[in-house]
Design a protein around this motif. Sequence first.
Motif, PDB file in Angstrom:
ATOM      1  N   ILE A   1       0.928  -1.144   0.112  1.00 54.00           N
ATOM      2  CA  ILE A   1       0.059   0.196   0.080  1.00 54.00           C
ATOM      3  C   ILE A   1       0.950   1.289  -0.171  1.00 54.00           C
ATOM      4  CG2 ILE A   1      -1.602   1.200   1.339  1.00 54.00           C
ATOM      5  CD1 ILE A   1      -2.794  -1.280   2.126  1.00 54.00           C
TER       6      ILE A   1
ATOM      7  N   THR B   1       2.100   2.165  -3.427  1.00 48.78           N
ATOM      8  CA  THR B   1       1.196   2.451  -4.418  1.00 48.78           C
ATOM      9  C   THR B   1       1.274   4.222  -4.193  1.00 48.78           C
ATOM     10  OG1 THR B   1      -0.503   2.346  -2.845  1.00 48.78           O
ATOM     11  CG2 THR B   1      -0.068   0.439  -4.462  1.00 48.78           C
ATOM     12  N   GLU B   2       1.399   4.750  -3.123  1.00 51.25           N
ATOM     13  CA  GLU B   2       1.233   6.152  -2.604  1.00 51.25           C
ATOM     14  C   GLU B   2       2.670   6.558  -3.217  1.00 51.25           C
ATOM     15  OE1 GLU B   2       0.583   5.345   1.516  1.00 51.25           O
ATOM     16  OE2 GLU B   2      -1.381   6.291   1.102  1.00 51.25           O
TER      17      GLU B   2
ATOM     18  N   THR C   1     -11.743   0.579   3.968  1.00 53.49           N
ATOM     19  CA  THR C   1     -10.459   1.723   4.235  1.00 53.49           C
ATOM     20  C   THR C   1      -9.448   1.500   3.335  1.00 53.49           C
ATOM     21  OG1 THR C   1      -9.588  -0.058   5.917  1.00 53.49           O
ATOM     22  CG2 THR C   1     -11.487   1.585   6.882  1.00 53.49           C
ATOM     23  N   TRP C   2      -8.566   2.448   3.388  1.00 58.72           N
ATOM     24  CA  TRP C   2      -7.399   2.493   2.555  1.00 58.72           C
ATOM     25  C   TRP C   2      -6.165   1.685   3.290  1.00 58.72           C
ATOM     26  CZ3 TRP C   2      -6.073   3.643  -2.314  1.00 58.72           C
ATOM     27  CH2 TRP C   2      -4.865   3.924  -2.895  1.00 58.72           C
ATOM     28  N   GLU C   3      -6.321   1.606   4.358  1.00 62.50           N
ATOM     29  CA  GLU C   3      -5.247   0.879   5.320  1.00 62.50           C
ATOM     30  C   GLU C   3      -5.420  -0.760   5.007  1.00 62.50           C
ATOM     31  OE1 GLU C   3      -7.185   3.248   6.580  1.00 62.50           O
ATOM     32  OE2 GLU C   3      -5.516   4.868   6.586  1.00 62.50           O
ATOM     33  N   HIS C   4      -6.665  -1.125   4.885  1.00 65.49           N
ATOM     34  CA  HIS C   4      -6.905  -2.831   4.503  1.00 65.49           C
ATOM     35  C   HIS C   4      -6.748  -2.949   3.256  1.00 65.49           C
ATOM     36  CE1 HIS C   4      -8.871  -6.518   4.502  1.00 65.49           C
ATOM     37  NE2 HIS C   4      -8.779  -6.617   5.750  1.00 65.49           N
ATOM     38  N   PRO C   5      -5.897  -4.263   2.896  1.00 64.51           N
ATOM     39  CA  PRO C   5      -5.581  -4.316   1.497  1.00 64.51           C
ATOM     40  C   PRO C   5      -6.677  -4.884   0.692  1.00 64.51           C
ATOM     41  CG  PRO C   5      -5.102  -6.329   2.864  1.00 64.51           C
ATOM     42  CD  PRO C   5      -5.422  -4.950   3.915  1.00 64.51           C
TER      43      PRO C   5
ATOM     44  N   HIS D   1      -8.596  -3.217  -1.110  1.00 64.47           N
ATOM     45  CA  HIS D   1      -9.021  -2.544  -2.270  1.00 64.47           C
ATOM     46  C   HIS D   1      -7.967  -2.956  -3.279  1.00 64.47           C
ATOM     47  CE1 HIS D   1      -5.809   0.362  -1.473  1.00 64.47           C
ATOM     48  NE2 HIS D   1      -5.888  -0.132  -0.232  1.00 64.47           N
ATOM     49  N   LEU D   2      -6.556  -3.532  -2.696  1.00 63.02           N
ATOM     50  CA  LEU D   2      -5.636  -3.744  -3.663  1.00 63.02           C
ATOM     51  C   LEU D   2      -6.170  -4.748  -4.637  1.00 63.02           C
ATOM     52  CD1 LEU D   2      -2.515  -3.599  -1.509  1.00 63.02           C
ATOM     53  CD2 LEU D   2      -3.281  -1.817  -3.248  1.00 63.02           C
TER      54      LEU D   2
ATOM     55  N   LYS E   1      -9.052  -3.836  -6.981  1.00 66.91           N
ATOM     56  CA  LYS E   1      -8.534  -3.285  -8.205  1.00 66.91           C
ATOM     57  C   LYS E   1      -7.589  -4.126  -9.261  1.00 66.91           C
ATOM     58  CE  LYS E   1      -8.340   1.242  -5.788  1.00 66.91           C
ATOM     59  NZ  LYS E   1      -7.424   2.181  -4.704  1.00 66.91           N
TER      60      LYS E   1
END
Length: 360
Positions: free
Chosen positions: A34, A37-38, A322-326, A328-329, A332
């Motif tokens: 994560i 990715t930022e 949430t963005w902190e949980h993977p 969403h990766l 996507k």
Amino acid sequence: MSTQPDLLYSEEEEALRAAVRDLLADHCAAAGVIARTESDAPHDLAAWKALADGMGLAGLLVPEAQGGQGATHREAAVVLEELGRAVAPVPYLTSAVVATEALLECSADGLLAELASGRRIGALAVALNVAPGGAHRTVRHEDGALYGELTGIADAAVADVLLVPADDGGLYAVDAEAATVTPQVSFDLTRPLATVTLDGAAGRRLGDAEPAVRRALRAGAGLLASEQLGVADWALTETVRYLKERTQFNRPVGGFQALKHRLAQLWLEVVSLRAAARNAADALATGEDIDVAVAVAQAYAAPVAVHAAEEAVQLHAGIGMTWEHPAHLYLKRAKADSIACGTAGAHRTTLAELVDLQAP
């Protein structure tokens, strides 16, 4: 006479899986992926070096006489399952599978050995969404130089050499330094896309582009199903684990019948995907019924991987958003993979033609 394929994992394949999973546990923890990715460097080159140089996995599909490991697509599929399970930001599919297959078709031994060793990273300059046998853009070849722009090239930003199809029918090797590589906004941040612009770049002709691109994309589509299997299997496993731990009304959420039914349905889909992905890998390894096996795997893999990732996000409830949980990766990656190497609909159309079952 063809024999029935053995879709079970061999002892050697299971040992390979364990070794790759251990390596990725050290290099590709979710928080680190994560964070990448930022940043402006989403690729994990340390993990790639460990895979390619340390374990020799970049050369699995390359014969030993040409500097590789002399393994088969079955072993490469196991690696891709684990890379999918970790959403690892490494150019394995693009370099060790797609670019490597193109070079094998062209018998480009010197460049093959460099890719097999991991010393260089290759990328086929064909848009990620192009299906095997599909139309793709070319650049202009004029007076020994290449001119043009190609978009949607996966992992081009980290490639050392680009394999570029030109309008004269040739496939050319171009040093990445001779091209302008501009990052594109990518939905899947772990497999970034880029635009490649050539303005008089020198290229070395490797062979005919059409058979090389077709072979490369066919292998890419077939083994992509194993990556999608890894994504789906992670989503199912982690969702089951979370629902066993999460409680409501003083009982585990996973004990509620409605959720049990959703998970049971997802389990059936993932098991079926495993069979389709293994069959595609075995067909690529043996050379039997490759086109049909690849079309079946890709027609089935995309919707299952997307469904699994969507269920993971939803059933993890608030934390899954949430963005902190993977989670969403994985969603996507699943969505991006659903159009990579052709959509499920395109592969169903191809399959209908292959087995002579045309729609009315």
